[in-house]
Motif scaffolding. Structure first.
Motif, short mmCIF file in Angstrom:
data_model
loop_
_atom_site.label_atom_id
_atom_site.label_comp_id
_atom_site.label_asym_id
_atom_site.label_seq_id
_atom_site.Cartn_x
_atom_site.Cartn_y
_atom_site.Cartn_z
N GLN A 50 0.82 -1.20 0.00
CA GLN A 50 0.00 0.00 0.00
C GLN A 50 0.86 1.26 0.00
OE1 GLN A 50 -3.56 0.18 -0.24
NE2 GLN A 50 -2.78 2.20 -0.81
N HIS A 51 1.97 1.22 0.76
CA HIS A 51 2.88 2.37 0.81
C HIS A 51 3.46 2.66 -0.57
CE1 HIS A 51 5.71 5.17 2.71
NE2 HIS A 51 6.63 4.65 1.93
N LEU A 52 3.94 1.62 -1.25
CA LEU A 52 4.51 1.80 -2.59
C LEU A 52 3.45 2.25 -3.59
CD1 LEU A 52 6.87 -1.32 -2.76
CD2 LEU A 52 7.58 1.07 -2.62
N GLN A 53 2.25 1.70 -3.48
CA GLN A 53 1.18 2.09 -4.40
C GLN A 53 0.79 3.55 -4.19
OE1 GLN A 53 0.08 -0.02 -6.95
NE2 GLN A 53 -0.66 1.99 -7.64
N ASN A 54 0.82 4.02 -2.93
CA ASN A 54 0.55 5.42 -2.64
C ASN A 54 1.57 6.34 -3.31
OD1 ASN A 54 -1.79 5.18 -1.15
ND2 ASN A 54 -0.77 5.19 0.84
N PHE A 58 0.40 9.07 -6.01
CA PHE A 58 0.66 10.50 -5.78
C PHE A 58 1.43 11.09 -6.95
CE2 PHE A 58 3.45 13.88 -4.07
CZ PHE A 58 2.46 14.78 -3.71
N SER A 59 2.43 10.36 -7.42
CA SER A 59 3.21 10.82 -8.57
C SER A 59 2.34 10.96 -9.81
CB SER A 59 4.36 9.84 -8.83
OG SER A 59 5.02 10.15 -10.02
N LYS A 60 1.48 9.97 -10.06
CA LYS A 60 0.68 9.92 -11.29
C LYS A 60 -0.50 10.89 -11.26
CE LYS A 60 0.06 5.79 -12.82
NZ LYS A 60 -0.44 4.40 -12.91
N TYR A 111 8.10 -6.78 -2.63
CA TYR A 111 7.57 -5.66 -3.42
C TYR A 111 8.63 -4.58 -3.64
CZ TYR A 111 2.91 -7.60 -2.70
OH TYR A 111 1.80 -8.42 -2.70
N ALA A 112 8.61 -4.01 -4.83
CA ALA A 112 9.52 -2.91 -5.18
C ALA A 112 8.83 -2.07 -6.26
CB ALA A 112 10.85 -3.45 -5.69
N MET A 113 9.45 -0.94 -6.55
CA MET A 113 8.96 -0.10 -7.65
C MET A 113 9.91 -0.23 -8.83
SD MET A 113 7.78 3.42 -5.75
CE MET A 113 7.72 4.31 -7.31
N CYS A 114 9.35 -0.39 -10.02
CA CYS A 114 10.14 -0.43 -11.25
C CYS A 114 9.97 0.92 -11.95
CB CYS A 114 9.68 -1.56 -12.14
SG CYS A 114 10.66 -1.73 -13.65
N LEU A 115 11.10 1.60 -12.20
CA LEU A 115 11.09 2.95 -12.77
C LEU A 115 12.12 3.06 -13.89
CD1 LEU A 115 11.26 4.45 -9.22
CD2 LEU A 115 9.46 5.15 -10.78
N PRO A 116 11.97 4.05 -14.78
CA PRO A 116 13.03 4.29 -15.77
C PRO A 116 14.30 4.79 -15.09
CG PRO A 116 11.35 6.01 -15.90
CD PRO A 116 10.83 4.96 -14.96
N ASN A 117 15.44 4.45 -15.65
CA ASN A 117 16.73 4.94 -15.15
C ASN A 117 16.93 6.36 -15.68
OD1 ASN A 117 19.37 5.51 -14.50
ND2 ASN A 117 20.15 3.49 -15.06
N LEU A 118 16.74 7.34 -14.83
CA LEU A 118 16.76 8.74 -15.27
C LEU A 118 18.17 9.27 -15.52
CD1 LEU A 118 13.90 10.25 -13.09
CD2 LEU A 118 13.81 9.41 -15.43
N THR A 119 19.21 8.46 -15.25
CA THR A 119 20.56 8.88 -15.63
C THR A 119 20.82 8.57 -17.10
OG1 THR A 119 21.61 6.77 -15.04
CG2 THR A 119 21.42 8.44 -13.30
N ARG A 120 19.83 7.99 -17.78
CA ARG A 120 19.92 7.68 -19.21
C ARG A 120 18.92 8.55 -19.97
NH1 ARG A 120 24.32 4.22 -20.24
NH2 ARG A 120 24.53 2.81 -18.48
N LEU A 121 19.11 8.71 -21.27
CA LEU A 121 18.14 9.44 -22.10
C LEU A 121 16.80 8.72 -22.07
CD1 LEU A 121 20.09 10.47 -25.33
CD2 LEU A 121 19.03 12.02 -23.69
N ILE A 361 -5.39 11.69 4.84
CA ILE A 361 -4.06 12.01 5.38
C ILE A 361 -3.01 11.09 4.76
CG2 ILE A 361 -2.62 12.14 7.44
CD1 ILE A 361 -4.71 14.31 7.43
N ASP A 362 -3.35 9.80 4.65
CA ASP A 362 -2.41 8.80 4.12
C ASP A 362 -2.87 8.27 2.77
OD1 ASP A 362 -0.97 8.83 6.67
OD2 ASP A 362 -2.75 7.81 7.44
N GLY A 363 -3.63 9.06 2.03
CA GLY A 363 -4.16 8.62 0.75
C GLY A 363 -5.65 8.27 0.90
N PRO A 364 -6.32 7.85 -0.15
CA PRO A 364 -5.75 7.68 -1.49
C PRO A 364 -5.48 9.02 -2.17
CG PRO A 364 -8.12 7.28 -1.53
CD PRO A 364 -7.76 7.48 -0.10
N TYR A 365 -4.39 9.06 -2.94
CA TYR A 365 -4.00 10.27 -3.65
C TYR A 365 -4.57 10.22 -5.06
CZ TYR A 365 -0.99 10.36 0.41
OH TYR A 365 -0.53 10.34 1.71
N ASN A 366 -5.81 10.64 -5.16
CA ASN A 366 -6.56 10.53 -6.41
C ASN A 366 -6.92 11.91 -6.94
OD1 ASN A 366 -8.49 11.31 -4.55
ND2 ASN A 366 -9.38 9.25 -4.39
#
Length: 491
Positions: A50-54, A58-60, A111-121, A361-366
């Motif tokens: 739930q923490h990672l999904q929040n 929030f970002s999206k 559980y983890a988050m998969c993201l683009p490597n922003l040190t690359r184009l 307070i702790d989401g959901p961030y919609n």
């Protein structure tokens, strides 16, 4: 990414902060971000999910709305084989800084988050076989408080970053005070921006890092001899910024290469690469607050010379610095005006703790959470709704004050057509670039009391430091070894 066929040997340690650790794939432009906990932590897998999904939501749903589609990369939550996570943890342990090893990578939930490597184009999924440079800048807060709730007049003249430097040096976090002032970078004036970027390069602290082909080559460590560091940095930068006058080595070459880097970064920071629907959204009028910080060495030097500071050119509305500043300025009341409203929310939660979820307070961030942030009224009607809106706006503003801007550069081939890639000219050739924003986790509600206490501590310490400096600068009336003659006049 096939979560079922994971090989820890394909991943390398990338970096970590207080709350998470990141590993990067050797061939693909992706990273995995894991949460970190103290060894005696007691967190259920569902709680971590739930923490990672929040964080993703929030970002999206919030930050992407403010910054724009091209600047924000939200990623997704993935579930990984526990054997892979445990083996990966063992593999990278020796590369972790000792100061960060008080917390362990989460190996129990998977559980983890998969993201683009922003040190690359951000235009290719796989690693490109050409040199890629990435400059990470943490610009910090770019305005001086304009709220009527501010009680210390000093806070209306000197920015938070410049004041905080004195406390950080006194407590041993940094060895010396940086000449960098965020207001210079956010000014939009090229002369002031060049000075700010050079100051960051001289005293990077944790506000600037440079990566080459995904590996950290500058910043992110204790300051050493800046001349030696710059020479080493210039060596890495030559493939990107070899000076047009043909200098191959020596201090002149180093200065030319650094100057070229600063010019290119300034051009990129003033360029818009995203036409979001909120490009003209503005939290407060641009006329609010002073445009320069009295503690900035740039402004101070001009005052000593009797010169007028250069005009505040302002930032193009589409550029990432402008958008960052606008989100920061959701902090319209300053922590001094915000804290009583936080206390109002706290009293309500103490009486009705079951309402915490309803108040988000702790989401959901919609979408509804985002829409409430757009209420820019500053007249307190005494309601819980008003207090809660200001508290949430403050948390979002604090997130923007601590985010990082990632600028990635790669030389274009002579006959290459830029296509969809943004390009900036340099003295040697053209550089393809991408710009992204990083570190967009919403600041915790529980951190507000700490921010209130820290604010008072920063101001009082800076006042004390300035008084001590002023006292030292005043010459004594006479010294002990001087003759002192008393002259009597006849009345």
């Amino acid at each position: 990414m096939d979560e079922g066929k994971m090989d820890e040997n394909e991943w390398v340690y990338h970096g970590e902060g207080n709350k998470s650790l990141v590993v990067a794939h050797a061939q693909r432009c992706v990273v995995l971000r894991f949460l970190k906990f103290h060894p005696n932590r007691n967190k259920a897998s569902e709680e971590i999910l739930q923490h990672l999904q929040n964080i993703v939501d929030f970002s999206k749903n919030v930050m992407k709305q403010f910054f724009g589609e091209n600047y924000v990369h939200s990623g997704e939550v993935v579930q990984l084989p526990l054997d892979f996570v445990k083996q990966l943890c063992l593999k990278i342990q020796s590369e972790r800084p000792e100061s960060r090893c008080d917390k362990d990578l989460d190996t129990l939930s998977g559980y983890a988050m998969c993201l683009p490597n922003l040190t690359r184009l951000q235009t290719y999924h796989f690693v490109e076989h050409r040199p890629i440079l990435c400059v990470e800048i943490k610009p910090k807060c770019g305005f001086i408080p304009f709220s009527s709730d501010v009680t210390q007049e000093l806070k209306r003249k000197v920015c938070r970053y410049c004041m905080h430097q004195h406390l950080k040096v006194a407590t041993g976090k940094w060895k010396q005070i940086s000449k960098y002032c965020p207001l210079d970078l956010y000014s939009g004036n090229k002369q002031r921006m060049h000075f700010a970027l050079k100051s960051l390069l001289q005293e990077a602290q944790n506000n600037l890092k440079i990566f080459k082909n995904g590996e950290l080559i500058y910043g992110g460590k204790e300051a050493r001899d800046s001349v030696a560091d710059w020479s080493e940095l210039a060596y890495h930068l030559k493939p990107f910024f070899f000076p047009s006058n043909g200098l191959a080595s020596g201090p002149h070459c180093t200065r030319a290469v650094i100057r070229e880097l600063v010019h290119v970064l300034t051009r990129v920071l003033l360029t818009s690469t995203d036409k979001s629907r909120l490009g003209t959204w503005r939290a407060v009028p641009n006329t609010q607050g002073p445009r320069a910080c009295e503690a900035s060495p740039f402004s101070r030097q001009l005052r000593c010379q009797g010169k007028t500071p250069p005009e505040h050119s302002g930032l193009p509305k589409g550029c990432l610095l402008y958008k960052t500043l606008q989100v920061q300025m959701l902090d319209m009341l300053d922590i001094e005006g915000l804290y009583p409203l936080y206390s109002r929310v706290e009293r309500y939660l103490q009486d009705f703790p079951e309402q915490r979820k309803t108040l988000q307070i702790d989401g959901p961030y919609n979408e509804s959470f985002y829409q409430k942030l757009l209420d820019l009224s500053t007249e307190d009607d005494g309601t819980l709704a008003y207090a809660l809106t200001k508290v949430q706006q403050y948390r979002v503003a604090m997130t923007a004050k601590d985010c990082s801007i990632m600028i990635t550069l790669s030389p274009c081939l002579q006959d290459e057509s830029p296509g969809q890639r943004a390009v900036v000219p340099s003295s040697k050739s053209r550089l393809a670039f991408s710009v992204s924003v990083l570190d967009l986790d919403l600041k915790p509600y529980e951190s507000i009391p700490h921010q209130y206490t820290l604010d008072g501590k920063i101001v009082s310490y800076y006042l004390k430091a300035v008084r001590t400096k002023d006292a030292a600068a005043v010459p004594p009336r006479f010294t002990g070894n001087e003759d002192c003659t008393l002259v009597l006049h006849k009345v």
